[in-house]
Scaffold this motif. Structure first.
Motif, mmCIF file in Angstrom:
data_model
loop_
_atom_site.group_PDB
_atom_site.id
_atom_site.type_symbol
_atom_site.label_atom_id
_atom_site.label_comp_id
_atom_site.label_asym_id
_atom_site.label_seq_id
_atom_site.Cartn_x
_atom_site.Cartn_y
_atom_site.Cartn_z
ATOM 1 N N LEU A 31 0.944 -1.055 -0.021
ATOM 2 C CA LEU A 31 0.033 -0.047 -0.104
ATOM 3 C C LEU A 31 0.896 1.168 0.027
ATOM 4 O O LEU A 31 1.663 1.301 0.873
ATOM 5 N N LYS A 32 0.719 2.158 -0.763
ATOM 6 C CA LYS A 32 1.090 3.580 -0.956
ATOM 7 C C LYS A 32 0.164 4.619 -0.391
ATOM 8 O O LYS A 32 -0.694 4.609 -1.149
ATOM 9 N N MET A 33 0.710 5.451 0.306
ATOM 10 C CA MET A 33 -0.100 6.592 0.813
ATOM 11 C C MET A 33 0.127 7.876 -0.017
ATOM 12 O O MET A 33 1.396 8.167 -0.214
ATOM 13 N N ALA A 34 -0.806 8.958 -0.629
ATOM 14 C CA ALA A 34 -0.287 9.918 -1.316
ATOM 15 C C ALA A 34 -1.507 10.784 -1.318
ATOM 16 O O ALA A 34 -2.743 10.672 -0.898
ATOM 17 N N GLN A 35 -1.318 12.056 -1.574
ATOM 18 C CA GLN A 35 -2.259 13.193 -1.594
ATOM 19 C C GLN A 35 -3.092 12.882 -3.018
ATOM 20 O O GLN A 35 -2.322 12.183 -4.044
ATOM 21 N N PRO A 36 -4.494 12.909 -3.046
ATOM 22 C CA PRO A 36 -4.964 12.649 -4.158
ATOM 23 C C PRO A 36 -4.754 13.442 -5.420
ATOM 24 O O PRO A 36 -4.795 14.778 -5.322
ATOM 25 N N SER A 37 -4.653 12.660 -6.596
ATOM 26 C CA SER A 37 -4.324 13.481 -7.826
ATOM 27 C C SER A 37 -5.912 13.958 -8.139
ATOM 28 O O SER A 37 -7.009 13.538 -7.503
ATOM 29 N N ASP A 38 -5.911 14.911 -9.131
ATOM 30 C CA ASP A 38 -7.356 15.235 -9.865
ATOM 31 C C ASP A 38 -8.058 13.813 -10.243
ATOM 32 O O ASP A 38 -9.136 13.907 -10.016
ATOM 33 N N GLU A 39 -7.372 12.992 -10.728
ATOM 34 C CA GLU A 39 -7.960 11.894 -11.492
ATOM 35 C C GLU A 39 -8.490 10.926 -10.101
ATOM 36 O O GLU A 39 -9.630 10.248 -10.260
ATOM 37 N N ASP A 40 -7.674 10.817 -9.265
ATOM 38 C CA ASP A 40 -8.045 10.312 -7.935
ATOM 39 C C ASP A 40 -9.451 10.693 -7.158
ATOM 40 O O ASP A 40 -10.261 9.956 -6.889
ATOM 41 N N MET A 41 -9.547 12.076 -7.279
ATOM 42 C CA MET A 41 -10.692 12.408 -6.935
ATOM 43 C C MET A 41 -12.092 11.998 -7.182
ATOM 44 O O MET A 41 -13.194 11.722 -6.288
ATOM 45 N N GLY A 42 -12.261 11.595 -8.352
ATOM 46 C CA GLY A 42 -13.428 11.029 -8.945
ATOM 47 C C GLY A 42 -13.640 9.477 -8.100
ATOM 48 O O GLY A 42 -14.784 9.267 -7.843
ATOM 49 N N THR A 43 -12.585 8.849 -7.702
ATOM 50 C CA THR A 43 -12.735 7.568 -7.312
ATOM 51 C C THR A 43 -12.980 7.590 -6.076
ATOM 52 O O THR A 43 -13.788 7.012 -5.370
ATOM 53 N N VAL A 44 -12.463 8.785 -5.286
ATOM 54 C CA VAL A 44 -12.672 8.821 -3.849
ATOM 55 C C VAL A 44 -14.100 9.394 -3.648
ATOM 56 O O VAL A 44 -14.823 9.148 -2.882
ATOM 57 N N ALA A 45 -14.567 10.326 -4.658
ATOM 58 C CA ALA A 45 -15.951 10.599 -4.595
ATOM 59 C C ALA A 45 -17.051 9.400 -4.828
ATOM 60 O O ALA A 45 -17.937 9.426 -4.122
ATOM 61 N N ALA A 46 -16.729 8.556 -5.853
ATOM 62 C CA ALA A 46 -17.400 7.123 -6.065
ATOM 63 C C ALA A 46 -17.436 6.372 -4.754
ATOM 64 O O ALA A 46 -18.567 6.024 -4.380
ATOM 65 N N LEU A 47 -16.332 6.377 -3.972
ATOM 66 C CA LEU A 47 -16.415 5.422 -2.776
ATOM 67 C C LEU A 47 -17.388 6.269 -1.769
ATOM 68 O O LEU A 47 -17.993 5.397 -1.010
ATOM 69 N N ARG A 48 -17.112 7.478 -1.301
ATOM 70 C CA ARG A 48 -17.916 8.019 -0.371
ATOM 71 C C ARG A 48 -19.314 7.833 -0.813
ATOM 72 O O ARG A 48 -20.314 7.602 -0.068
ATOM 73 N N ALA A 49 -19.664 8.386 -1.992
ATOM 74 C CA ALA A 49 -21.257 8.291 -2.391
ATOM 75 C C ALA A 49 -21.913 7.031 -2.288
ATOM 76 O O ALA A 49 -23.114 6.886 -2.181
ATOM 77 N N SER A 50 -20.962 5.976 -2.474
ATOM 78 C CA SER A 50 -21.662 4.763 -2.490
ATOM 79 C C SER A 50 -21.496 4.139 -0.736
ATOM 80 O O SER A 50 -21.699 2.953 -0.587
ATOM 81 N N SER A 51 -21.070 5.029 -0.028
ATOM 82 C CA SER A 51 -20.985 4.444 1.367
ATOM 83 C C SER A 51 -21.794 5.275 2.490
ATOM 84 O O SER A 51 -22.438 6.190 2.020
ATOM 85 N N ASP A 52 -22.164 4.388 3.435
ATOM 86 C CA ASP A 52 -23.186 5.184 4.260
ATOM 87 C C ASP A 52 -22.364 5.933 5.246
ATOM 88 O O ASP A 52 -21.183 5.631 5.520
ATOM 89 N N PRO A 53 -22.713 7.134 5.622
ATOM 90 C CA PRO A 53 -24.124 7.542 5.741
ATOM 91 C C PRO A 53 -24.572 8.337 4.676
ATOM 92 O O PRO A 53 -25.719 8.701 4.401
ATOM 93 N N TRP A 54 -23.541 8.556 3.464
ATOM 94 C CA TRP A 54 -23.634 9.495 2.458
ATOM 95 C C TRP A 54 -24.850 8.842 1.605
ATOM 96 O O TRP A 54 -25.778 9.427 0.990
ATOM 97 N N LYS A 55 -24.579 7.615 1.382
ATOM 98 C CA LYS A 55 -25.592 6.453 0.581
ATOM 99 C C LYS A 55 -26.944 6.814 1.006
ATOM 100 O O LYS A 55 -27.928 7.211 0.009
ATOM 101 N N SER A 56 -27.081 6.603 2.151
ATOM 102 C CA SER A 56 -28.540 6.709 2.817
ATOM 103 C C SER A 56 -29.108 7.970 2.983
ATOM 104 O O SER A 56 -30.388 8.218 2.985
ATOM 105 N N ARG A 57 -28.141 9.110 2.834
ATOM 106 C CA ARG A 57 -28.774 10.376 2.756
ATOM 107 C C ARG A 57 -29.076 10.767 1.268
ATOM 108 O O ARG A 57 -29.485 11.601 0.796
#
Length: 178
Positions: A31-57
């Motif tokens: 595993l490598k830790m890093a600041q998110p790139s512009d491209e990474d932000m879409g994946t991070v947003a997808a993870l968040r949007a499909s996660s609770d509590p955001w998904k249930s909201r």
């Protein structure tokens, strides 16, 4: 702060599939830790949007991206084979005066229970130390037993029960000395 449940139903084009046969035996050391790139932000947003509590909201991926863009300076992504597999946010200030605040930990569901959450948590602790904080705090839903247990095993203790401003639900305020 709750540990997030992520559905495998993330949009196919946003979160690339990892081939199980191509994964290293020791995911934690790969595993490598890093600041998110512009491209990474879409994946991070997808993870968040499909996660609770955001998904249930009912939060959309676009709304997640908008919220995460404001948090971007505090986001660290975990990458495996150059793909985002999770993220953590750590802010210098939060609800406990003088303590760093860990807002979220999200790990892809297909990679859970392999130690990645603990890698993200340890990274958050080290980030808080780099911020010259002596304590890190978080909020968690008391009904989320696995998350509460995870944090307790990592040395967090409950310091208060608070009401979430957004949801109106009870949350445990937990902290840990660094």
């Amino acid at each position: 702060m709750t540990m997030k449940q992520v559905d495998p139903g993330v949009e196919a084009g946003t979160v690339p599939v990892l081939e199980p046969n191509s994964l290293p035996n020791d995911l934690v050391s790969a595993l490598k830790m890093a600041q998110p790139s512009d491209e990474d932000m879409g994946t991070v947003a997808a993870l968040r949007a499909s996660s609770d509590p955001w998904k249930s909201r009912g939060e959309t991926q676009e709304e997640s991206l908008q919220a995460l863009t404001q948090l971007r300076p505090y986001i660290q992504v975990a990458k495996l084979q150059s793909q985002v597999v999770g993220y953590v946010t750590v802010e210098r200030d939060g609800p406990v005066p003088g303590a760093a605040y860990m807002r979220n930990i999200v790990v892809r569901p297909d990679l859970r229970k392999r130690g990645l959450g603990m890698v993200l948590l340890n990274h958050a602790v080290n980030t808080a130390r780099d911020m010259y904080r002596k304590t890190i705090a978080l909020r968690v839903d008391p009904a989320n037993g696995p998350a509460v247990s995870f944090y307790r095993k990592a040395g967090f203790t409950t310091v208060a029960t608070v009401v979430s401003k957004k949801s109106g639900k009870l949350r445990l305020l937990m902290s840990r000395e660094l």
